[in-house]
Design a protein around this motif. Structure first.
Motif, PDB file in Angstrom:
ATOM      1  N   SER A  31       0.815  -1.211   0.000  1.00 51.03           N
ATOM      2  CA  SER A  31       0.000   0.000   0.000  1.00 51.03           C
ATOM      3  C   SER A  31       0.851   1.265   0.000  1.00 51.03           C
ATOM      4  O   SER A  31       0.582   2.203   0.737  1.00 51.03           O
ATOM      5  CB  SER A  31      -0.954  -0.001   1.193  1.00 51.03           C
ATOM      6  OG  SER A  31      -2.275   0.151   0.764  1.00 51.03           O
ATOM      7  N   ILE A  33       1.114   4.250  -1.161  1.00 50.90           N
ATOM      8  CA  ILE A  33       0.237   5.221  -1.824  1.00 50.90           C
ATOM      9  C   ILE A  33       0.328   6.532  -1.060  1.00 50.90           C
ATOM     10  O   ILE A  33       0.189   6.551   0.171  1.00 50.90           O
ATOM     11  CB  ILE A  33      -1.222   4.718  -1.846  1.00 50.90           C
ATOM     12  CG1 ILE A  33      -1.298   3.378  -2.593  1.00 50.90           C
ATOM     13  CG2 ILE A  33      -2.152   5.748  -2.459  1.00 50.90           C
ATOM     14  CD1 ILE A  33      -2.641   2.687  -2.502  1.00 50.90           C
ATOM     15  N   ARG A  38      -6.297   5.932   0.926  1.00 49.52           N
ATOM     16  CA  ARG A  38      -6.267   4.934  -0.149  1.00 49.52           C
ATOM     17  C   ARG A  38      -5.413   3.763   0.309  1.00 49.52           C
ATOM     18  O   ARG A  38      -4.378   3.956   0.935  1.00 49.52           O
ATOM     19  CB  ARG A  38      -5.664   5.511  -1.435  1.00 49.52           C
ATOM     20  CG  ARG A  38      -6.379   6.684  -2.051  1.00 49.52           C
ATOM     21  CD  ARG A  38      -7.793   6.369  -2.530  1.00 49.52           C
ATOM     22  NE  ARG A  38      -7.890   5.226  -3.414  1.00 49.52           N
ATOM     23  CZ  ARG A  38      -8.070   5.295  -4.728  1.00 49.52           C
ATOM     24  NH1 ARG A  38      -8.148   6.452  -5.327  1.00 49.52           N
ATOM     25  NH2 ARG A  38      -8.176   4.191  -5.430  1.00 49.52           N
ATOM     26  N   GLU A  40      -4.266  -0.445  -0.982  1.00 45.41           N
ATOM     27  CA  GLU A  40      -4.416  -1.581  -1.890  1.00 45.41           C
ATOM     28  C   GLU A  40      -4.616  -2.842  -1.066  1.00 45.41           C
ATOM     29  O   GLU A  40      -4.148  -2.937   0.069  1.00 45.41           O
ATOM     30  CB  GLU A  40      -3.189  -1.732  -2.797  1.00 45.41           C
ATOM     31  CG  GLU A  40      -1.958  -2.224  -2.071  1.00 45.41           C
ATOM     32  CD  GLU A  40      -0.791  -2.544  -2.983  1.00 45.41           C
ATOM     33  OE1 GLU A  40      -0.993  -3.000  -4.124  1.00 45.41           O
ATOM     34  OE2 GLU A  40       0.345  -2.336  -2.538  1.00 45.41           O
ATOM     35  N   SER A 108       2.763  10.708  -6.801  1.00 46.11           N
ATOM     36  CA  SER A 108       2.329   9.344  -6.493  1.00 46.11           C
ATOM     37  C   SER A 108       3.500   8.482  -6.051  1.00 46.11           C
ATOM     38  O   SER A 108       4.618   8.657  -6.514  1.00 46.11           O
ATOM     39  CB  SER A 108       1.678   8.716  -7.729  1.00 46.11           C
ATOM     40  OG  SER A 108       0.553   9.463  -8.133  1.00 46.11           O
ATOM     41  N   THR A 113      -1.225   3.624  -9.814  1.00 46.34           N
ATOM     42  CA  THR A 113      -2.538   3.434 -10.441  1.00 46.34           C
ATOM     43  C   THR A 113      -3.690   3.580  -9.449  1.00 46.34           C
ATOM     44  O   THR A 113      -4.857   3.547  -9.850  1.00 46.34           O
ATOM     45  CB  THR A 113      -2.618   2.047 -11.110  1.00 46.34           C
ATOM     46  OG1 THR A 113      -2.301   1.051 -10.135  1.00 46.34           O
ATOM     47  CG2 THR A 113      -1.660   1.964 -12.287  1.00 46.34           C
ATOM     48  N   MET A 114      -3.372   3.765  -8.181  1.00 46.60           N
ATOM     49  CA  MET A 114      -4.389   4.034  -7.168  1.00 46.60           C
ATOM     50  C   MET A 114      -4.106   5.357  -6.454  1.00 46.60           C
ATOM     51  O   MET A 114      -4.686   5.629  -5.406  1.00 46.60           O
ATOM     52  CB  MET A 114      -4.413   2.902  -6.127  1.00 46.60           C
ATOM     53  CG  MET A 114      -4.871   1.574  -6.658  1.00 46.60           C
ATOM     54  SD  MET A 114      -4.855   0.293  -5.384  1.00 46.60           S
ATOM     55  CE  MET A 114      -6.194   0.858  -4.328  1.00 46.60           C
ATOM     56  N   ASP A 115      -3.228   6.161  -7.009  1.00 48.24           N
ATOM     57  CA  ASP A 115      -2.741   7.342  -6.304  1.00 48.24           C
ATOM     58  C   ASP A 115      -3.186   8.626  -7.009  1.00 48.24           C
ATOM     59  O   ASP A 115      -4.025   8.606  -7.912  1.00 48.24           O
ATOM     60  CB  ASP A 115      -1.213   7.259  -6.182  1.00 48.24           C
ATOM     61  CG  ASP A 115      -0.680   7.818  -4.873  1.00 48.24           C
ATOM     62  OD1 ASP A 115      -1.307   8.725  -4.299  1.00 48.24           O
ATOM     63  OD2 ASP A 115       0.394   7.350  -4.439  1.00 48.24           O
ATOM     64  N   LEU A 118      -3.577   8.966 -11.046  1.00 47.08           N
ATOM     65  CA  LEU A 118      -4.314   7.959 -11.810  1.00 47.08           C
ATOM     66  C   LEU A 118      -4.873   8.550 -13.102  1.00 47.08           C
ATOM     67  O   LEU A 118      -4.744   7.947 -14.173  1.00 47.08           O
ATOM     68  CB  LEU A 118      -5.447   7.359 -10.969  1.00 47.08           C
ATOM     69  CG  LEU A 118      -6.431   6.470 -11.733  1.00 47.08           C
ATOM     70  CD1 LEU A 118      -5.720   5.281 -12.357  1.00 47.08           C
ATOM     71  CD2 LEU A 118      -7.565   6.029 -10.828  1.00 47.08           C
TER      72      LEU A 118
END
Length: 140
Positions: A31, A33, A38, A40, A108, A113-115, A118
């Motif tokens: 994770s 991030i 957020r 993962e 990021s 891709t989750m930050d 994105l």
């Protein structure tokens, strides 16, 4: 590619050949991030035999990079707590493609891709695919 790993420089890896015979797994970073709130879904431990196998694969990938001639889009987080910044730079240095788009990510961390960036990853990827399709005469 998003924060590709061909090099890991975690000091614990020097002991991996011995440690993996003594314990099955270690806690590792998950994770990574920057954006608060957020996370993962990730295992809380890394199996050491699998990690050793991955490191061997990294060496094989690194050796084959000059043979890659496909257009390449690479996103790299400037602050990444999982993959050393040297790793994506190594990919950029060794890849055989003459069509390489390098996109540094300034906000990021590793799981980009989750930050925060994105949307940048999505838009730049769409632009890249559209350009490649147009260059090849394909319909995007």
């Amino acid at each position: 590619l998003v924060n590709p790993a061909v090099i890991l420089d975690d000091p614990r890896l020097t002991a991996l050949p011995v440690i993996r015979r003594l314990v099955p797994s270690l806690t590792w970073i998950a994770s990574d991030i920057a954006q608060p709130g957020r996370a993962e879904q990730a295992y809380d431990r890394t199996p050491l035999h699998a990690l050793a196998s991955s490191l061997r694969l990294f060496g094989l990938v690194d050796a084959e990079l000059p043979r890659v001639h496909a257009p390449t889009l690479l996103f790299r987080s400037l602050q990444d707590h999982v993959v050393t910044p040297k790793s994506p730079l190594r990919v950029l240095e060794r890849i055989g493609s003459h069509d390489v788009t390098d996109v540094p990510l300034t906000r990021s961390f590793h799981v980009a891709t989750m930050d925060y960036e994105l949307e940048l990853i999505i838009s730049a990827s769409c632009e890249f695919v559209t350009r490649i399709a147009a260059d090849s005469g394909a319909v995007a």
